[in-house]
Each structure stands twice: as C-alpha cells, then as structure tokens.
Scaffold this active site. Sequence first.
Site, PDB file in Angstrom:
ATOM      1  N   GLU A  61       0.851  -1.194   0.000  1.00 43.88           N
ATOM      2  CA  GLU A  61       0.000   0.000   0.000  1.00 43.88           C
ATOM      3  C   GLU A  61       0.886   1.243   0.000  1.00 43.88           C
ATOM      4  O   GLU A  61       1.989   1.210   0.568  1.00 43.88           O
ATOM      5  CB  GLU A  61      -0.865   0.034   1.258  1.00 43.88           C
ATOM      6  CG  GLU A  61      -1.804  -1.131   1.392  1.00 43.88           C
ATOM      7  CD  GLU A  61      -2.705  -0.961   2.610  1.00 43.88           C
ATOM      8  OE1 GLU A  61      -3.822  -0.488   2.449  1.00 43.88           O
ATOM      9  OE2 GLU A  61      -2.256  -1.292   3.728  1.00 43.88           O
ATOM     10  N   HIS A  98      -6.417 -11.105   5.795  1.00 42.89           N
ATOM     11  CA  HIS A  98      -6.475 -11.010   4.334  1.00 42.89           C
ATOM     12  C   HIS A  98      -5.440 -11.903   3.642  1.00 42.89           C
ATOM     13  O   HIS A  98      -5.749 -12.632   2.714  1.00 42.89           O
ATOM     14  CB  HIS A  98      -6.236  -9.568   3.865  1.00 42.89           C
ATOM     15  CG  HIS A  98      -7.127  -8.559   4.528  1.00 42.89           C
ATOM     16  ND1 HIS A  98      -8.421  -8.826   4.893  1.00 42.89           N
ATOM     17  CD2 HIS A  98      -6.912  -7.260   4.881  1.00 42.89           C
ATOM     18  CE1 HIS A  98      -8.953  -7.751   5.438  1.00 42.89           C
ATOM     19  NE2 HIS A  98      -8.061  -6.783   5.448  1.00 42.89           N
TER      20      HIS A  98
END
Length: 497
Positions: free
Chosen positions: A238, A262
């Site tokens: 990210e 995740h």
Amino acid sequence: MSAIIEASPLEKLPQEPLPTGDSCVLVIFGASGDLTKRKLVPGLYNLACVGCMNPQFEVLGIGRTPMSTEEFRKKTGESAAKSKDSRDFSESQWEDFEKRLHYMVGDINDPNFYPELRIRLEQMEKNGSSPNHLFYVSTPASVAGPIIEGVGAAGLNRRDHGWTRIVLEKPFGQDLKSAQALNEVVRGVFDEKAVYRIDHYLGKETVQNILVFRFGNSLFEPVWNRNYIDYVEITAAETVGVENRAAFYEETGALRDMVANHLLQLLALTAMEPPVAFDADSVREQKVQVFRSIRPMSVEDAARFTIRGQYGSGVIEGKRVPGYRQEPGVNPNSTTETYAAVEFHIDNWRWAGVPFLIRTGKRLAQPLTQIRVHLKPTPQALFASKSPEVAPNVITVKIQPDEGISIAFDAKRPGTQVRTVTVQADFSYQGSFGSRGPVAYETLLLDSMRGDATLFTRRDEVEAEWSIITPIEEAWAQLPAPDFPNYTAGSEGPASP
Ligand code: BG6
C-alpha cells in the site's frame, strides 16, 4: 524483455444484475467511525442505486458522538460524495437514499443502552420497519464482547418473527486467546449460522476468482503442487500510511492487520484442496485444513523466516510524507511494525518444500496486491546457452489494481536463430467485462442481508489463523527489538537481513 499477448475474451458479457437483499434494519455499532463513512454507507448507497436494495431496508446507526439523524445523513452524504467507492454519486439519488438512514446516540459500553435500543427497534417496527435485524459491529475488538452481551441481554439475539444476524468486523480479537474468548461470548448469544465474520478480501471479485481459476479449468490443477511449483509470493503493498487510525494501528501492526486475515485467506485459497461443493461449509473446511498444515513458528523460526519493518519519512507520488513515528497519535518511540514479511511452510502432501512468501506494508512504492505462482524451470535447459533471458513460467493473479491474471511463458523470438523471449498472456477484468463488478463491501453486505455465509469466516477458521500468527507475535516480543525505522516511505520495504 517481454511482449504482451492479449487473451481476448470469447464474448463481451454484460454485468449480471445483483440479487435483491431481504428487508431488514441494519444496526451499525460504530456508526460515527471511519468504516461507516468510507465503506459501509457508500456500499449501501451503490446497492440502492442499482436497484437491489429491498424497499424495506433501513440503517440505524449507533454512535457515541451526539448528533441528530439529519446531521448523520449530512455527514455520511458528504463522505459518500467524496468516497472513491461511490459510483456516480448524484445529489438526487442520495436524497432518495438518505431517507433510509437513522441515528441513535448510545454508549455501547453501558448495559442500560441495550433496552433503549430494543424499544427503538420495536417503535420502528410498529411504524412499518422490517422485523429482521442485521447487527453490524464495526468497533475496536475490545468492545465487540460487551456489544454482543448487551444485544443478548436485551433479548435482541433471537426473534419469534423475522430473523437476526450479526456481522463482526475484523480484527476478531488480538491473539488466539482473545479470539477464543470472543467466540465463546458469541456462542453464548448467537447461533453460529447467524454469525458473519467479515474479511473484506473475500468479497473481492479477483479473490473469488481464485477458486474458479483453479477448479474451473483443467489446465492448471495438474501442475498446482510441489512437483511443478517452486515458490509462491503473495504481496499486498500500500502507498497509504496509517491515515487517521493511529490508535488502532499502534496496537495492531501489519502482521495482525493484514497477514492474520487477508493474506492468510489469499494463501488458503491458493493452497486449498478442491471442496466437495461450492457451499459455505465445504469451502471453509478446506481452508481450515490449510491453516492447520502451516508449520507453527518457534522463536528461532521467527528470527529466520520473518522480517519486520517500520517506515521513516520519504517521498510518495512526488510528495514528502512523515515517518510512522511522526504521524499524529503515534508514540514517537513506537515499535509497531508497518511492514511484515513471513515465509510460511505448508506441511502437507501437495505443498511440502514449497515456500509461501507473504509480504505487506504501508507507504511502499506502489499499491499492488497480487499472488505470483513461480513454476520450476524446465528439467533440461535446452535454450539457456542461446538465450540468457529464458525464464521459468509465472502465473500472476492480480488482485488489485488492474484486476486480472497473467501468465508469463517463453516464446521463440522471430529470426533465424533460436532465441527465446518471455511473453505474457493477459486477462483483464476491465478488458473482458468492461467493469470490475461490485466492490467487496457491496457483495458482503448483500450476502449478509440474503443469509449467504460462503464469503465469511467461520469460528474455527479465525482461531486457526490466530494459531499461526500468535506464535510469531510472541516470538517477536522475545527477539531483540528491530532498529526502526528501517525503510524509507516510497521504497520497496526493508532490505533482507
Ligand atoms: C484493512 C486494513 O482491513 O484493509 C487496512 O485494516 C488496509 O489497514 C485495508 O489499508 C486494505 O484494504 P484494500 O481493500 O484497500 O486492499
């Protein structure tokens, strides 16, 4: 060098219409929080715009922040207008939608609040609202328990008419012990079938496609094992920092925030055996088997197979950004990791000896989530002397952005000599379908309204995830603290030791 071969779709397909949700009142605990503004309300607004929201669907937001229903509508409307998740935001459609939103001030830690909530829901029902209640717990993990107990004590957990379900946001606990304790609280109040533990990655189209890619094609499954696969890399990079979630992030860190849920889900979908059917329990059963086969880490393993990092200041997209320790609300001596890399080993017949390299971090060079499956080199290096570029095949499942799948393989370069070059067959969602389908939260909200738990995690699944992560956290606490910050914002992360 690489050339691109586009795998063209056989036909352009229009997007399938979404089904309609059941009627219900969605009671959001934590309604003045970030997730409600950024994800839940934009998702619900989109669902209403595409016509799959039941006419008798309403939201009752609960929050400690004093505000009226009108103020709640105005605030969430402003955020929805700005959210990248709201498709084609229009004032007139919002005006229609916002009539479904209501707000109630309440202290979720105060047991006296829950009887008031019950009265409010009864009043709503008398005035024509749905008798079905969907509770959505979008609060820090530490208050999830008291909310569930409060709902149970007020008798809101079971209905003699209509249904009741509960959606629990991550993080589900902080470690194995707290997750087990929370699961016990949940078990005392709700039937497991009414519990929807959310991992929003499972709502992503590209993530759901992993099972179709693996089990809907006979081409890949025969090579999907240790005989042909060298290693698997799963990356979630990210560019964003902690945004305005310092308090949450300080006690969570990258391992708990991203790997414990995740990334382990991506690993399980990549590594699981075929389920007997595509239903909630059959799929979850196979995922749990993968988690149980992951080798637990000792302190020595954690030192060898993991890397922690924390970003210092740097430049992202041309802008200078502060280091993690300088972010508002972060302890200036914080040892919280904003980057985690782990090499997992799955001790089962299919995967013995194949490393799964998991990596995630904030403030990295580019946003990219993908699974790269590296196949072994050919047994005989026939062309290697002529072509130094000859490379093993790689299958890349691109979760985001540029959703799709690409397969890299070698081809002969035109010419009189036998020289190879790596080319790529690309499937892109945008190219094939012209759209990316519903965003994760839309899919999951709709599924929870319709009572389909396939894309939600089960009790044993969550506990199995923590059984893998908790030993790493404990080992990190025993190992010497790393010298943070150890990567620059905008870089690829810390260098391997
Ligand atoms: C959340 C994490 O669960 O997932 C965030 O708490 C992270 O820290 C986010 O940014 C990433 O989600 P996505 O869908 O943008 O990959």
